[in-house]
Scaffold this motif. Structure first.
Motif, PDB file in Angstrom:
ATOM      1  N   ALA A  93     -46.847  26.832  19.837  1.00 47.09           N
ATOM      2  CA  ALA A  93     -46.548  28.224  20.179  1.00 47.09           C
ATOM      3  C   ALA A  93     -47.019  28.571  21.582  1.00 47.09           C
ATOM      4  N   ASP A  94     -48.158  28.033  21.995  1.00 41.74           N
ATOM      5  CA  ASP A  94     -48.662  28.293  23.347  1.00 41.74           C
ATOM      6  C   ASP A  94     -47.684  27.820  24.417  1.00 41.74           C
ATOM      7  N   ALA A  95     -47.025  26.697  24.159  1.00 40.47           N
ATOM      8  CA  ALA A  95     -46.187  26.068  25.181  1.00 40.47           C
ATOM      9  C   ALA A  95     -44.705  26.365  25.044  1.00 40.47           C
ATOM     10  N   SER A  96     -44.273  26.872  23.906  1.00 41.36           N
ATOM     11  CA  SER A  96     -42.843  27.086  23.680  1.00 41.36           C
ATOM     12  C   SER A  96     -42.336  28.302  24.451  1.00 41.36           C
ATOM     13  N   PRO A  97     -41.174  28.182  25.096  1.00 44.74           N
ATOM     14  CA  PRO A  97     -40.588  29.331  25.788  1.00 44.74           C
ATOM     15  C   PRO A  97     -39.921  30.325  24.850  1.00 44.74           C
ATOM     16  N   ILE A  98     -39.813  29.964  23.573  1.00 48.39           N
ATOM     17  CA  ILE A  98     -39.234  30.848  22.561  1.00 48.39           C
ATOM     18  C   ILE A  98     -40.200  30.964  21.395  1.00 48.39           C
ATOM     19  N   PRO A  99     -40.170  32.085  20.668  1.00 43.17           N
ATOM     20  CA  PRO A  99     -41.048  32.225  19.495  1.00 43.17           C
ATOM     21  C   PRO A  99     -40.746  31.159  18.462  1.00 43.17           C
ATOM     22  N   ILE A 100     -41.742  30.813  17.665  1.00 43.78           N
ATOM     23  CA  ILE A 100     -41.532  29.822  16.616  1.00 43.78           C
ATOM     24  C   ILE A 100     -41.678  30.477  15.240  1.00 43.78           C
ATOM     25  N   VAL A 101     -40.935  29.928  14.292  1.00 47.60           N
ATOM     26  CA  VAL A 101     -41.008  30.321  12.892  1.00 47.60           C
ATOM     27  C   VAL A 101     -41.500  29.103  12.119  1.00 47.60           C
ATOM     28  N   ILE A 102     -42.554  29.265  11.354  1.00 48.62           N
ATOM     29  CA  ILE A 102     -43.113  28.179  10.565  1.00 48.62           C
ATOM     30  C   ILE A 102     -42.171  27.872   9.402  1.00 48.62           C
ATOM     31  N   TYR A 103     -41.901  26.593   9.192  1.00 43.88           N
ATOM     32  CA  TYR A 103     -41.013  26.147   8.120  1.00 43.88           C
ATOM     33  C   TYR A 103     -41.882  25.459   7.078  1.00 43.88           C
ATOM     34  N   ASN A 104     -42.284  26.184   6.041  1.00 48.13           N
ATOM     35  CA  ASN A 104     -43.168  25.627   5.021  1.00 48.13           C
ATOM     36  C   ASN A 104     -42.336  25.004   3.898  1.00 48.13           C
ATOM     37  N   TYR A 105     -42.141  23.697   3.988  1.00 47.98           N
ATOM     38  CA  TYR A 105     -41.263  22.971   3.062  1.00 47.98           C
ATOM     39  C   TYR A 105     -41.996  21.700   2.642  1.00 47.98           C
ATOM     40  N   PRO A 106     -42.907  21.793   1.682  1.00 49.24           N
ATOM     41  CA  PRO A 106     -43.789  20.664   1.333  1.00 49.24           C
ATOM     42  C   PRO A 106     -43.087  19.335   1.038  1.00 49.24           C
ATOM     43  N   PRO A 107     -41.945  19.301   0.299  1.00 48.76           N
ATOM     44  CA  PRO A 107     -41.363  18.003  -0.045  1.00 48.76           C
ATOM     45  C   PRO A 107     -40.973  17.145   1.163  1.00 48.76           C
ATOM     46  N   VAL A 108     -40.652  17.764   2.294  1.00 47.14           N
ATOM     47  CA  VAL A 108     -40.274  16.972   3.470  1.00 47.14           C
ATOM     48  C   VAL A 108     -41.392  16.925   4.504  1.00 47.14           C
ATOM     49  N   ALA A 109     -42.578  17.428   4.135  1.00 43.28           N
ATOM     50  CA  ALA A 109     -43.719  17.432   5.050  1.00 43.28           C
ATOM     51  C   ALA A 109     -44.905  16.714   4.424  1.00 43.28           C
ATOM     52  N   GLY A 110     -44.611  15.595   3.758  1.00 43.26           N
ATOM     53  CA  GLY A 110     -45.684  14.800   3.173  1.00 43.26           C
ATOM     54  C   GLY A 110     -46.468  15.528   2.110  1.00 43.26           C
ATOM     55  N   GLY A 111     -45.878  16.554   1.510  1.00 38.76           N
ATOM     56  CA  GLY A 111     -46.567  17.319   0.480  1.00 38.76           C
ATOM     57  C   GLY A 111     -47.468  18.422   1.017  1.00 38.76           C
ATOM     58  N   LEU A 112     -47.568  18.540   2.341  1.00 37.45           N
ATOM     59  CA  LEU A 112     -48.414  19.590   2.920  1.00 37.45           C
ATOM     60  C   LEU A 112     -47.810  20.961   2.630  1.00 37.45           C
ATOM     61  N   ASP A 113     -48.581  21.808   2.006  1.00 35.42           N
ATOM     62  CA  ASP A 113     -48.148  23.148   1.615  1.00 35.42           C
ATOM     63  C   ASP A 113     -49.146  24.141   2.199  1.00 35.42           C
ATOM     64  N   LEU A 114     -48.727  24.882   3.215  1.00 36.46           N
ATOM     65  CA  LEU A 114     -49.634  25.803   3.881  1.00 36.46           C
ATOM     66  C   LEU A 114     -49.992  26.956   2.945  1.00 36.46           C
ATOM     67  N   ASP A 115     -51.278  27.234   2.814  1.00 29.22           N
ATOM     68  CA  ASP A 115     -51.689  28.322   1.936  1.00 29.22           C
ATOM     69  C   ASP A 115     -51.666  29.647   2.687  1.00 29.22           C
ATOM     70  N   SER A 116     -51.892  30.735   1.954  1.00 30.81           N
ATOM     71  CA  SER A 116     -51.757  32.059   2.559  1.00 30.81           C
ATOM     72  C   SER A 116     -52.805  32.296   3.641  1.00 30.81           C
ATOM     73  N   ASP A 117     -54.027  31.773   3.472  1.00 34.98           N
ATOM     74  CA  ASP A 117     -55.050  31.963   4.496  1.00 34.98           C
ATOM     75  C   ASP A 117     -54.629  31.322   5.822  1.00 34.98           C
ATOM     76  N   THR A 118     -54.065  30.121   5.735  1.00 35.38           N
ATOM     77  CA  THR A 118     -53.602  29.438   6.951  1.00 35.38           C
ATOM     78  C   THR A 118     -52.475  30.214   7.620  1.00 35.38           C
ATOM     79  N   LEU A 119     -51.524  30.677   6.825  1.00 35.05           N
ATOM     80  CA  LEU A 119     -50.392  31.415   7.385  1.00 35.05           C
ATOM     81  C   LEU A 119     -50.832  32.746   7.983  1.00 35.05           C
TER      82      LEU A 119
END
Length: 336
Positions: free
Chosen positions: A152-178
């Motif tokens: 986000a610091d380096a991107s020239p456009i805003p970013i949207v987090i894509y929380n999709y655990p099955p295609v991210a090695g099972g990583l599921d961002l919790d509400s505190d992280t978000l």
């Protein structure tokens, strides 16, 4: 990177050389990518036609290079071609202010930033970014937060987090992280493909929480929370979410828009009946993925084609099955 100015409904990127269409609440379509059935080359004319069809159905914005867009099957040059083609098609059809989101995920922070920069140059207004996950077993407790903040610091456009655990090695961002990530001025929202509406509700609530501890809903939050599929559109809206980014809208954009409209109008019984039809249709899409969705589009819309290999081409029996599974939803869509 300065803060977003939501009150002006416009945003200039860090370089100051292009005004970006802002991300606003509503129905976004993660568009399918189309290929020549023989060569598997990009079919950019169909990409353009499909984008305009969706815009004319009343959706809020488009997202290219998501899971339905077969982003992992595209080269960087092809990614840019699809973004440019989609943006030009929208502009030529009079949809100049429609937000265009582009998937920019990669396994390294450096490559993700590069894709955000390329997406900006091609005409995207914001970037959809999966959690980097290839080496997630080596991550520290801070690695995921640092990844999104660095991008986000380096991107020239805003970013949207894509929380999709099955295609991210099972990583599921919790509400505190978000909630932590939502405070970054260049992180514009999250797509909750995890399907966890409780988590979505907690993140929504945090956006409205005033410094005094009271809930303030007098203005739209700068961090938007989107359901990740059409089957819980109404549940997302009831919980305070801002809309959906749902693949079923490729086939039934007006139905998705209708659920949101009925909710905004307070017509809950009708909204619930429409949501039931949408959820049954979306279950077929969830089970068959882009293969079944493209086949159903070919049967009911006259275009769609096949996914790139190694995804299989459906048999004749499977094509008939997909056509039947989506029939109720298509009939409803055509009645609107």
């Amino acid at each position: 990177m300065g803060p977003r100015h939501m009150e002006t409904m416009k945003r200039t990127n860090a370089a100051g050389d292009r005004t970006l269409n802002p991300l606003v609440p509503g129905i976004y379509v993660p568009t399918i990518c189309f290929f020549d059935p023989t060569t598997e080359d990009l079919d950019l004319s169909t990409v353009a036609k499909h984008a305009v069809r969706l815009a004319q159905a009343g959706v809020t914005g488009l997202t290219v290079h998501g899971s339905n867009g077969e982003a992992v099957h595209l080269s960087d040059d092809e990614r840019s071609d699809v973004i440019r083609t989609t943006r030009k098609a929208l502009n030529d059809a009079g949809f100049l202010s429609m937000p265009l989101m582009a998937g920019c995920s990669a396994s390294s922070t450096r490559e993700t930033i590069k894709r955000c920069q390329e997406a900006y140059r091609a005409g995207a207004d914001c970037a959809l970014v999966l959690t980097a996950s290839y080496y997630h077993t080596l991550f520290t407790s801070d690695s995921v937060v640092e990844y999104f903040q660095d991008v986000a610091d380096a991107s020239p456009i805003p970013i949207v987090i894509y929380n999709y655990p099955p295609v991210a090695g099972g990583l599921d961002l919790d509400s505190d992280t978000l909630i932590t990530l939502s405070k970054h001025p260049n992180i514009a929202g999250c797509k909750f493909t995890c399907g966890n509406t409780g988590k979505l509700n907690r993140v929504v609530a945090a956006q409205h929480q005033g410094a005094s501890g009271s809930s303030d809903r007098s203005s739209a939050p700068s961090f938007l929370c989107f359901g990740g599929s059409g089957d819980f559109t109404l549940q997302t809206l009831i919980g305070g979410g801002d809309g959906i980014i749902g693949g079923i809208a490729n086939l039934a954009p007006a139905t998705c828009v209708r659920v949101e409209q009925l909710f905004r109008q307070g017509k809950m019984a009708e909204a619930q009946r429409t949501q039931e039809i949408l959820a049954r249709g979306d279950w077929a899409a969830i089970q068959s993925g882009v293969v079944g969705l493209k086949s159903a589009m070919m049967a009911h819309c006259g275009y769609g084609g096949y996914a790139r290999k190694p995804l299989p081409r459906p048999t004749d029996d499977e094509q008939r099955m997909y056509a039947e599974q989506f029939q109720e939803l298509v009939d409803f869509e055509n009645s609107l």
